[in-house]
Design a protein around this motif. Structure first.
Motif, mmCIF file in Angstrom:
data_model
loop_
_atom_site.group_PDB
_atom_site.id
_atom_site.type_symbol
_atom_site.label_atom_id
_atom_site.label_comp_id
_atom_site.label_asym_id
_atom_site.label_seq_id
_atom_site.Cartn_x
_atom_site.Cartn_y
_atom_site.Cartn_z
ATOM 1 N N THR A 231 0.748 -1.034 -0.031
ATOM 2 C CA THR A 231 -0.196 -0.035 -0.040
ATOM 3 C C THR A 231 0.798 1.200 0.009
ATOM 4 O OG1 THR A 231 -0.014 -0.110 2.379
ATOM 5 C CG2 THR A 231 -1.918 -1.150 1.177
ATOM 6 N N GLU A 232 0.376 2.311 -0.548
ATOM 7 C CA GLU A 232 1.018 3.713 -0.568
ATOM 8 C C GLU A 232 0.278 4.411 0.213
ATOM 9 O OE1 GLU A 232 3.303 6.584 -3.622
ATOM 10 O OE2 GLU A 232 1.652 5.663 -4.481
ATOM 11 N N LEU A 233 0.729 5.063 1.356
ATOM 12 C CA LEU A 233 -0.198 5.834 2.514
ATOM 13 C C LEU A 233 0.537 7.139 2.380
ATOM 14 C CD1 LEU A 233 1.167 2.703 3.746
ATOM 15 C CD2 LEU A 233 -0.634 3.475 5.442
ATOM 16 N N ILE A 234 -0.208 8.009 2.579
ATOM 17 C CA ILE A 234 -0.295 9.470 2.923
ATOM 18 C C ILE A 234 0.279 9.620 4.053
ATOM 19 C CG2 ILE A 234 -1.147 11.512 3.018
ATOM 20 C CD1 ILE A 234 -3.375 10.868 1.169
ATOM 21 N N VAL A 235 1.598 10.306 4.330
ATOM 22 C CA VAL A 235 2.235 10.958 5.435
ATOM 23 C C VAL A 235 1.534 12.135 5.764
ATOM 24 C CG1 VAL A 235 4.341 11.624 6.669
ATOM 25 C CG2 VAL A 235 4.233 9.708 4.622
ATOM 26 N N LEU B 30 4.300 7.001 1.947
ATOM 27 C CA LEU B 30 5.263 5.875 2.335
ATOM 28 C C LEU B 30 4.744 4.499 1.733
ATOM 29 C CD1 LEU B 30 4.168 4.361 4.894
ATOM 30 C CD2 LEU B 30 5.139 6.436 6.219
ATOM 31 N N ALA B 31 5.503 3.524 1.593
ATOM 32 C CA ALA B 31 5.041 2.263 1.057
ATOM 33 C C ALA B 31 5.120 1.161 2.162
ATOM 34 C CB ALA B 31 5.823 1.874 -0.090
ATOM 35 N N ALA C 81 -7.457 -10.570 1.737
ATOM 36 C CA ALA C 81 -8.165 -10.470 3.001
ATOM 37 C C ALA C 81 -7.014 -10.656 4.100
ATOM 38 C CB ALA C 81 -9.234 -10.975 3.282
ATOM 39 N N ASP C 82 -6.259 -11.779 4.069
ATOM 40 C CA ASP C 82 -5.281 -12.241 5.171
ATOM 41 C C ASP C 82 -4.036 -11.099 4.935
ATOM 42 O OD1 ASP C 82 -6.764 -14.405 5.849
ATOM 43 O OD2 ASP C 82 -5.501 -15.701 4.642
ATOM 44 N N ALA C 83 -3.607 -10.862 3.819
ATOM 45 C CA ALA C 83 -2.647 -9.876 3.667
ATOM 46 C C ALA C 83 -2.803 -8.397 4.406
ATOM 47 C CB ALA C 83 -2.166 -9.713 2.251
ATOM 48 N N ILE C 84 -4.132 -8.034 4.328
ATOM 49 C CA ILE C 84 -4.566 -6.759 4.732
ATOM 50 C C ILE C 84 -4.507 -6.974 6.445
ATOM 51 C CG2 ILE C 84 -6.603 -5.218 5.315
ATOM 52 C CD1 ILE C 84 -7.407 -5.627 2.449
ATOM 53 N N SER C 85 -4.772 -8.033 6.783
ATOM 54 C CA SER C 85 -4.692 -8.314 8.309
ATOM 55 C C SER C 85 -3.308 -8.353 8.782
ATOM 56 C CB SER C 85 -5.394 -9.591 8.740
ATOM 57 O OG SER C 85 -6.699 -9.800 8.531
ATOM 58 N N LYS D 133 1.331 -3.863 11.242
ATOM 59 C CA LYS D 133 2.406 -3.163 11.054
ATOM 60 C C LYS D 133 2.275 -1.572 11.225
ATOM 61 C CE LYS D 133 4.247 -6.973 8.084
ATOM 62 N NZ LYS D 133 4.757 -7.200 6.976
ATOM 63 N N LEU D 134 0.599 -1.334 11.295
ATOM 64 C CA LEU D 134 0.368 0.102 11.349
ATOM 65 C C LEU D 134 -0.355 0.495 12.618
ATOM 66 C CD1 LEU D 134 -0.922 0.273 7.605
ATOM 67 C CD2 LEU D 134 1.331 0.908 8.334
#
Length: 398
Positions: free
Chosen positions: A52-56, A79-80, A89-93, A98-99
């Motif tokens: 995922t690419e997240l806004i800082v 950041l990625a 779905a498992d990968a999102i969990s 980590k976030l």
């Protein structure tokens, strides 16, 4: 009366106190991780890696910039982060662990499938995306040459994020633009074939770091059912756009017999009409492609205000458009045998009874469908009659 009035006042105040109590189940934006780009890769062991690419927030809202992410311009904007699992779905969990903030998908602009994931099949991933109420069905979908993760790890020199770069390129409509809604419709169509824009990482300029660049749309990935079977280049893609009635922007350069120099036109409008025919067990499609153009470059000595030369240019433009369409037919229909043009749906609407008899054999029938292409070009604005800029007048008259 006094008692009733007193009770009414108490009830009035109580109701308003309830209404002023606020949103008890609210979620503050400071508690959310805003996702703008989503990449889906398949590892060698078959597990799914989600990037995922997240806004800082500090980078976007304040004057200070944070390190360790993507984005360009004056500083790092995104950041990625990645997670893995047996399914998306498992990968999102795994990613959420980590976030420190809750993942929010409402700002997702693009979804990128890595090449290996695309070849393995994208249906289950699309199923999850379409069921997630936060993800917008108008988000752009693309395939990456290589991994999707590498795309979101780039540091674009102009835009704030790789997701914004890909959104802008998609909406330019120079090549294909496909949303989640579009790809779901293609895969559920009678043909069951689909096409997605394919991106490649542009080599960085000399003196720049490896990640200081962008991914750009260069090719088109072709799918049968939900699996990628190959890809075509940008020139063939423009022929495909004609056959899908999706051509929006194109420049065509032609030369006239006996004349030196090139003439370039730019497309104003274009339309493709499909006329299906079924005769004596044979399927035939007549394709009528029409384009209206402006002349944007005249490298010849000809006066293009003369209708004689305008007609000559129109004939050459028709030949070139026909050439591009025929090249796309040869590659996609004859060699790849994938009905990404939607011919199956057109035949089904016109001849439902005959179609139902052959629908289970369409994959074998489609390559043999006779396609007759008729092109027509109109030059609407040939430009003023003047000498080419930068050339002495006497040289032009020679």
């Amino acid at each position: 009366m006094g008692i009733l009035q007193k009770a009414a006042k108490i009830l009035f105040v109580s109701v308003h106190l309830v209404l002023l109590s606020g949103c008890w189940d609210r979620t503050e934006v400071n508690d959310l991780a805003l996702i703008v780009g989503l990449g889906i890769d398949q590892k060698k062991d078959g597990r799914i890696m989600l990037t995922t690419e997240l806004i800082v927030p500090q980078a976007v809202g304040g004057g200070q910039m944070m390190g360790g992410g993507g984005g360009g311009g004056g500083g790092v904007q995104t950041l990625a982060r990645s997670g893995t699992g047996a399914t998306v779905a498992d990968a999102i969990s795994n990613l959420q662990e980590k976030l420190p903030r809750r993942v929010f998908w409402g700002h997702t602009k693009v979804i990128v499938f890595g090449e290996r994931a695309a070849k393995a099949g994208i249906r289950q991933h699309l199923d999850f995306l379409s069921r997630n109420p936060q993800i917008r069905l108008r988000s752009n979908v693309l395939v990456s040459k290589g991994t999707a993760k590498s795309v979101f790890e780039l540091l674009p020199p102009i835009e704030q994020s790789s997701a914004e770069v890909l959104r802008e390129l998609s909406e330019s409509k120079l090549l294909m633009q496909v949303t989640i809604k579009d790809i779901l419709q293609m895969l559920s169509s009678d043909a069951g074939a689909a096409a997605l824009p394919m991106v490649k990482i542009l080599p960085p300029e000399k003196g720049k770091k490896d990640r200081q660049t962008i991914a750009f749309i260069q090719r088109t990935a072709i799918f049968k059912k939900d699996k990628m079977i190959g890809d075509i280049d940008d020139k063939l893609t423009r022929g495909v756009l004609w056959l899908r009635n999706e051509i929006k922007r194109a420049n065509i350069t032609v030369t006239l017999t006996g004349e030196k120099g090139n003439i370039t036109s730019t497309m104003l409008r274009a339309h493709t009409e499909f006329i299906p025919k079924y005769e004596k067990g044979k399927w035939k499609m007549i394709v009528k492609a029409t384009t209206e153009d402006d002349i944007i470059l005249n490298g010849t000595k000809l006066d293009l205000l003369n209708p004689k030369y305008t007609k000559m240019i129109e004939k050459e433009l028709e030949k070139e458009a026909n050439k591009r369409i025929q090249a796309a037919l040869k590659k996609v229909q004859k060699e790849m045998k994938a009905d990404i043009f939607g011919f199956a749906d057109i035949f089904h609407r016109k001849y439902p009874r005959e179609w139902n008899r052959v629908k289970n054999r369409w994959e074998q029938i489609f390559p043999d469908v006779e396609v007759i292409v008729k092109t027509k070009a109109y030059v609407r604005r040939p430009g003023v009659n003047s000498a080419p800029q930068g050339l002495p007048e006497q040289e032009v008259k020679q």
